[in-house]
Structures are given as C-alpha cells and as structure tokens.
Design a protein around this motif. Structure first.
Motif, PDB file in Angstrom:
ATOM      1  N   ILE A 280      -4.958  -4.380   2.176  1.00 37.50           N
ATOM      2  CA  ILE A 280      -4.605  -2.997   1.845  1.00 37.50           C
ATOM      3  C   ILE A 280      -4.072  -2.904   0.416  1.00 37.50           C
ATOM      4  N   ARG A 281      -3.253  -3.870   0.024  1.00 37.00           N
ATOM      5  CA  ARG A 281      -2.721  -3.878  -1.342  1.00 37.00           C
ATOM      6  C   ARG A 281      -3.851  -3.982  -2.366  1.00 37.00           C
ATOM      7  N   LYS A 282      -4.826  -4.855  -2.069  1.00 34.00           N
ATOM      8  CA  LYS A 282      -5.947  -5.029  -2.984  1.00 34.00           C
ATOM      9  C   LYS A 282      -6.733  -3.724  -3.146  1.00 34.00           C
ATOM     10  N   VAL A 283      -6.919  -3.024  -2.029  1.00 39.46           N
ATOM     11  CA  VAL A 283      -7.655  -1.761  -2.087  1.00 39.46           C
ATOM     12  C   VAL A 283      -6.878  -0.732  -2.901  1.00 39.46           C
ATOM     13  N   LEU A 284      -5.579  -0.614  -2.657  1.00 37.71           N
ATOM     14  CA  LEU A 284      -4.764   0.349  -3.402  1.00 37.71           C
ATOM     15  C   LEU A 284      -4.761   0.029  -4.894  1.00 37.71           C
ATOM     16  N   ARG A 285      -4.706  -1.240  -5.232  1.00 38.22           N
ATOM     17  CA  ARG A 285      -4.711  -1.621  -6.642  1.00 38.22           C
ATOM     18  C   ARG A 285      -6.053  -1.258  -7.291  1.00 38.22           C
ATOM     19  N   ARG A 286      -7.139  -1.468  -6.568  1.00 43.92           N
ATOM     20  CA  ARG A 286      -8.454  -1.125  -7.093  1.00 43.92           C
ATOM     21  C   ARG A 286      -8.596   0.384  -7.286  1.00 43.92           C
ATOM     22  N   LEU A 287      -8.090   1.154  -6.333  1.00 42.74           N
ATOM     23  CA  LEU A 287      -8.138   2.612  -6.460  1.00 42.74           C
ATOM     24  C   LEU A 287      -7.282   3.088  -7.633  1.00 42.74           C
ATOM     25  N   ALA A 288      -6.110   2.475  -7.800  1.00 40.47           N
ATOM     26  CA  ALA A 288      -5.230   2.849  -8.906  1.00 40.47           C
ATOM     27  C   ALA A 288      -5.900   2.588 -10.247  1.00 40.47           C
ATOM     28  N   ALA A 289      -6.626   1.478 -10.341  1.00 39.79           N
ATOM     29  CA  ALA A 289      -7.329   1.158 -11.587  1.00 39.79           C
ATOM     30  C   ALA A 289      -8.399   2.201 -11.898  1.00 39.79           C
ATOM     31  N   LYS A 290      -9.101   2.669 -10.864  1.00 40.49           N
ATOM     32  CA  LYS A 290     -10.120   3.698 -11.069  1.00 40.49           C
ATOM     33  C   LYS A 290      -9.495   5.010 -11.539  1.00 40.49           C
ATOM     34  N   VAL A 291      -8.374   5.371 -10.926  1.00 37.61           N
ATOM     35  CA  VAL A 291      -7.690   6.606 -11.325  1.00 37.61           C
ATOM     36  C   VAL A 291      -7.216   6.492 -12.771  1.00 37.61           C
ATOM     37  N   GLU A 292      -6.645   5.331 -13.120  1.00 30.24           N
ATOM     38  CA  GLU A 292      -6.190   5.125 -14.498  1.00 30.24           C
ATOM     39  C   GLU A 292      -7.331   5.316 -15.485  1.00 30.24           C
TER      40      GLU A 292
ATOM     41  N   PHE B 195      -0.302   2.314  -8.893  1.00 31.07           N
ATOM     42  CA  PHE B 195      -0.326   1.417  -7.739  1.00 31.07           C
ATOM     43  C   PHE B 195       1.042   1.299  -7.089  1.00 31.07           C
ATOM     44  N   ASN B 196       2.070   1.084  -7.887  1.00 30.54           N
ATOM     45  CA  ASN B 196       3.417   0.897  -7.335  1.00 30.54           C
ATOM     46  C   ASN B 196       3.894   2.112  -6.554  1.00 30.54           C
ATOM     47  N   ILE B 197       3.626   3.299  -7.093  1.00 30.51           N
ATOM     48  CA  ILE B 197       4.057   4.523  -6.407  1.00 30.51           C
ATOM     49  C   ILE B 197       3.230   4.740  -5.142  1.00 30.51           C
ATOM     50  N   ALA B 198       1.922   4.510  -5.248  1.00 37.03           N
ATOM     51  CA  ALA B 198       1.055   4.657  -4.070  1.00 37.03           C
ATOM     52  C   ALA B 198       1.458   3.674  -2.979  1.00 37.03           C
ATOM     53  N   LEU B 199       1.766   2.445  -3.369  1.00 32.82           N
ATOM     54  CA  LEU B 199       2.174   1.431  -2.392  1.00 32.82           C
ATOM     55  C   LEU B 199       3.485   1.823  -1.718  1.00 32.82           C
ATOM     56  N   GLN B 200       4.424   2.339  -2.489  1.00 30.41           N
ATOM     57  CA  GLN B 200       5.697   2.782  -1.913  1.00 30.41           C
ATOM     58  C   GLN B 200       5.465   3.879  -0.882  1.00 30.41           C
TER      59      GLN B 200
END
Length: 415
Positions: A269-281, A323-328
């Motif tokens: 799940i963390r890996k997916v959130l990080r990948r999504l965050a990179a796309k948004v960035e 990513f950090n905010i989404a993960l929180q």
C-alpha cells in the motif's frame, strides 16, 4: 487621455504595501516611526528570525530571515516585536476596500498586495493620477506606505512595483523593456527562484535581457515548459487577466489505481501511495501549481469507498510531502479491511507564480526550502542550529492553528 487607455490593451496596477508588518506597527504606535524596527518570531531568542524590518533597520543591513541576534549586532538600537496578526488583517481589509472603491476588478494575491485592472476607469483620471490617488488615500486613511506598478499586464506591473520603494509609482511599458527590465539580474525577475537562476547561469544567462534573447530550445531543455513561460515574460508577454474570482477557485489534480489484487499488505500500500504521489507531483509541476489540501481515496474489497482530506497550513508540491500527508490520512482512516483501489488528489490549487508567501514564522520549514530561501535557511541552520525557525505558539487570540495567509484569503472570499 487616449494614450493611457488603449483600445485593445489593458492597464494594470500592482499595489504592494511597503514593509507591511512593520509599517502597521508604526501606524498603531507613532513613537516607532523613524526608528529601526523588526518583526520577528520568538524575538526574545537570539535565534529567532526576522520576518520583516523597517527601512530604517534595513540601512544597517537587517534583512528578512536574519537571526535576531545577528540583527541586533548590526543594529544595537533595533526594536524587535512579535507579530500582531489581527492588526495586520484589519489593515489589509481596509486597504483592499480602498482598491475596490476604484474598480471591482481587484485580485488579492497576498495580505499585502494585489492587482487591479483599471482599463475602464478613464473617467476617473489618467493611470498616474489614479495611482497617486490610491497611494495618497492609503497613506492618509491608514498611515501606510505602498508602491504601485503601472503596466499593460500583470507581470510587468509586478516588476514595476518593485522598482521604487517605499512610496514609489513606476510605469513600465513594453517600449521600456530594454532600458528598465532587461538590464536586471535574472534573480530579480518575478517567478525565478534561486535554483532556476542557477540553471540559467549555467547557460550564461545572467540578465533578463539575455533570457529574453536566449534559445527557446535550450531553455526548454533546461527548464521544460517553464522556460517558454519565463522567456515570454522577459519579453513583456503575459496574457493572464486580473481575476477577482481567482481567490474563490478550488481546483484539483488527482490520480488513482486499482490494485492487482485486494490487499492488506502495508508495504504494498505504501508503494502504491508513493507512486500516486509522484504522478500528482509531476502533473502539478507541469501546470506550475501548488496545493494546500491533500485527499486520499480508499475503496475496499466490497466497493465501499471513503475519501478523507487534510487542509494544510502552507502550499506544497513535492512527492514526499504529498505521500506523507496521504499516508497519514490512510493510516488514520483505514479499517484494516482489504483495499481494492487507492487514489491521491491535490486540491485547493494556486498558480505557483501567483502565490506570494508572506514571509512569516509559519512558512519557513514547510515552504521556503522550495523557493529562494532554501540556501539561506540551510546556511542559517548549519550556523545556528535547527531550532532557528521555531514556530510561534500563540497570538493575540490564543493558539495559532492555521496559516495566517490562508485565513486572510478565506476571509476575503466571504466578503
């Protein structure tokens, strides 16, 4: 009169309050006038940071972001005060009321500056006359100084208002570019931070004029689409209108993905959130916007979907922040049931070049590292320690829980 009000063009003002926080304190307490004054977070601590200073203090070398201890060594008679935010908020509202008396086409971009489109104000006088009227009225009614830039577009008006402070009025036409704009160092151009300036220097581009004449292909190679935008502005081209509704806009950039299989694996799940965050960035960078709200969407195995968002104190755009905010948000609201889909959305967006962060004690660590203050703050922290930028814990009305800049713009929306 017609020479001032072209048939096909616009006449834009940029009104910029001078040393705003310090000037408001002087208006409130006239005994401070003419004295070196600094507004600082944690003024009792030598490592507190100067937020803004009066022009009398600047003559001694006192600068924004400077530790209070260093400022006092440069200016032994320096008066250091804590911010009084409600006072600044009230003064700002009154200033914008004066602008609105001239034209309804006013776009605030921060607590102490805004754009005006006065193209249809011919009956009220020439642009220089209107600028003097606004400047004198703000000074007479609020006892505050301001500078005003007059130009055919927002970018040139912004540059013009910076050319003469305090209490300056500057006209910057396109025919003035070679004389007034192009000789300036690229670092002084609105929209160019220290990192971008470094890249331009690498191309031997050191002045605005050199940027205006540079190879578009080289600029695009080094800066991407932002290279074209900056070169257009260096040539005096800016088509963005003064938009009174811009303060009301709530845009978003988001992406989501369905997982290969329903999962409760936190590592996956963390890996997916990080990948999504990179796309948004990446999409935010392409659009040159910042965000101060991050939303996470969780869809479970049974298709039940929940969305949770978090409003931020300051603007951000990096993948790590997203990513950090989404993960929180995910960790706070996940029910431990298998997840089928995840989404991350950056909301409450604003154009990066239009976001003028009022330099205050809430902004440093979270925002300045992405802008011109990065190197200065890094050097200060190395020299004085990492507690230099401590946040102020209270204001006149108690605990501070939201960005002062955000509060002001939110209040402006309601009026």
């Amino acid at each position: 009169m017609s020479k001032w009000y072209p048939k096909n063009g616009r006449v834009i003002f940029h009104v910029d309050m001078n040393s705003f926080f310090a000037s408001v304190e002087m208006a409130f307490d006239p005994s401070l006038k003419g004295k070196p004054l600094a507004i600082a977070g944690n003024p009792e601590e030598r490592r507190g940071i100067v937020v803004t200073s009066s022009y009398e203090a600047r003559k001694y070398g006192v600068k924004t972001t400077m530790p209070v201890g260093e400022a006092r060594r440069l200016c032994p008679d320096l008066i250091v005060m804590s911010p009084t935010f409600e006072r600044y908020r009230t003064a700002s509202k009154e200033m914008f009321k004066i602008l609105a008396d001239v034209t309804p086409i006013v776009q605030p971009v921060s607590i102490d500056e805004g754009y005006m489109d006065i193209t249809d104000c011919e009956a009220q006088g020439t642009p220089p006359e209107l600028a003097r009227y606004i400047q004198e009225r703000i000074h007479h009614e609020l006892d505050l100084p301001c500078s005003i830039g007059i130009a055919p577009n927002k970018f040139l008006a912004k540059m013009a208002s910076d050319m003469k402070k305090p209490m300056g009025i500057t006209i910057l036409r396109k025919r003035d570019l070679a004389k007034k704009l192009w000789p300036l160092p690229v670092e002084e151009m609105h929209g160019i931070g220290e990192k971008t300036a470094g890249k331009l220097h690498h191309l031997q581009i050191k002045t605005v004029g050199e940027l205006a004449a540079a190879s578009p292909l080289e600029l695009k190679r080094i800066l991407g689409i932002n290279g074209e935008r900056l070169q257009n502005k260096a040539n005096g081209i800016d088509t963005k209108p003064v938009d009174p509704e811009a303060v009301h806009e709530f845009k978003s950039i988001g992406t989501s993905t369905t997982l290969p299989h329903d999962t409760t694996d936190e590592t996956e799940i963390r890996k997916v959130l990080r990948r999504l965050a990179a796309k948004v960035e990446q999409r935010m960078k392409n659009k040159q916007v910042l965000s101060r709200n991050v939303q996470v969407m969780i869809r479970y195995y049974d298709r039940k979907t929940v969305t949770r968002s978090r409003q931020l104190q300051d603007y951000m755009y990096t993948a790590d922040d997203i990513f950090n905010i989404a993960l929180q948000q995910f960790e706070a609201h996940w029910t431990q049931e298998p997840v089928r889909l995840l989404g991350v959305t950056a909301q409450d967006l604003a154009d990066k070049e239009e976001v003028t962060q009022q330099l205050n004690i809430f902004n440093y660590e979270s925002y300045a590292s992405k802008e011109k203050l990065y190197d200065a703050i890094e050097k200060i922290n190395k020299k004085y320690g990492n507690d230099t930028f401590k946040s102020l814990s209270s204001s006149e009305q108690g605990q501070v829980t939201t960005s002062f800049q955000k509060d002001f713009l939110d209040d402006y929306k309601k009026e």
